[in-house]
Design a protein around this motif. Structure first.
Motif: not given
Length: 241
Positions: A8, A13, A16-17
């Motif tokens: 998380y 992140p 995901r980016l």
């Protein structure tokens, strides 16, 4: 604790980016209880992308080499795999398969999700290869559903040998859970295990759209390496000045 920090805050992140994955069929993954997620394996990044998008924690059986690599890269890889709660499995020797099954059943026995790549190793050319029957053995012994999963685009984003992934669209697609309770008590029947494994691989194939090869990936890799070695030996030597 560090698993959720990676998921998380630190790694999730970022993944995901970079990959901006499109997720399909996430509702097919059980929200509770034990289950197996069986997927194709195209890239090193597969190990991190799927856990990053799942709502539940998932534990993968990972090859022991990821935990014992030399140098800074090896230590970092081992750190990430240990931190993510992944289990090292020695794939060498006669007892390797049984050891992997024991470890997997231990995860399922705690009511958790187990991630497994039935091909046994990454695809070296983007095709889908024959699955090993360990996934069927665990599914029958533990009496759990198998959710097929297809990673699409990760081979192009980070093919074998490429350290830094390139930006490329990625799709992670889950299929409906496969129920093999009709084979209860037949976990020692080789023909049954083969049939179940083939059914799982067919479900992955339908999700991924890959070309299928009815051969184990490790065998195909060895044959490819031998072919390249033979071609290299046949190359004419340049005359010395």
């Amino acid at each position: 604790m560090f698993y959720y920090l990676l998921k998380y805050v630190l790694l999730g992140p970022l993944l995901r980016l970079v990959f901006q994955p499109r997720i399909e069929g996430l509702e097919h993954v059980p929200s509770s209880g034990a289950g197996i997620v069986a997927g194709n394996h195209l890239s090193f990044s597969d190990h991190f992308l799927m856990p990053a998008i799942l709502k539940r924690r998932i534990t993968f059986l990972a090859k022991a080499e990821y935990f014992t690599g030399p140098g800074i890269k090896g230590r970092l890889t081992a750190f990430f795999f240990h931190s993510a709660g992944q289990i090292p499995v020695d794939r060498s020797g006669k007892e390797a398969g049984q050891a992997a099954i024991r470890e997997g059943l231990g995860v399922l026995g705690k009511g958790e999700l187990l991630g497994i790549y039935p091909e046994g190793t990454r695809s070296h050319d983007g095709r889908l290869y024959k699955g090993k029957v360990g996934v069927a053995k665990m599914a029958l012994t533990a009496g759990v559903p198998v959710v097929p999963c297809a990673m699409i685009g990760t081979f192009e984003a980070q093919p074998p040998g490429k350290v830094v992934p390139r930006i490329h669209p990625v799709v992670i697609r889950f299929g409906e859970p496969l129920d093999f309770s009709r084979y209860e008590g037949m976990e020692d029947e080789r023909a049954v295990l083969r049939a179940i494994t083939d059914e799982i691989m067919y479900a992955i194939l339908k999700l991924s759209g890959q070309e299928y090869v009815d051969q184990y990936a490790a065998v195909a890799k060895a044959e490819e390496a031998e072919r390249k070695a033979q071609e290299k030996r046949r190359l004419p030597r340049l005359p010395r000045n």
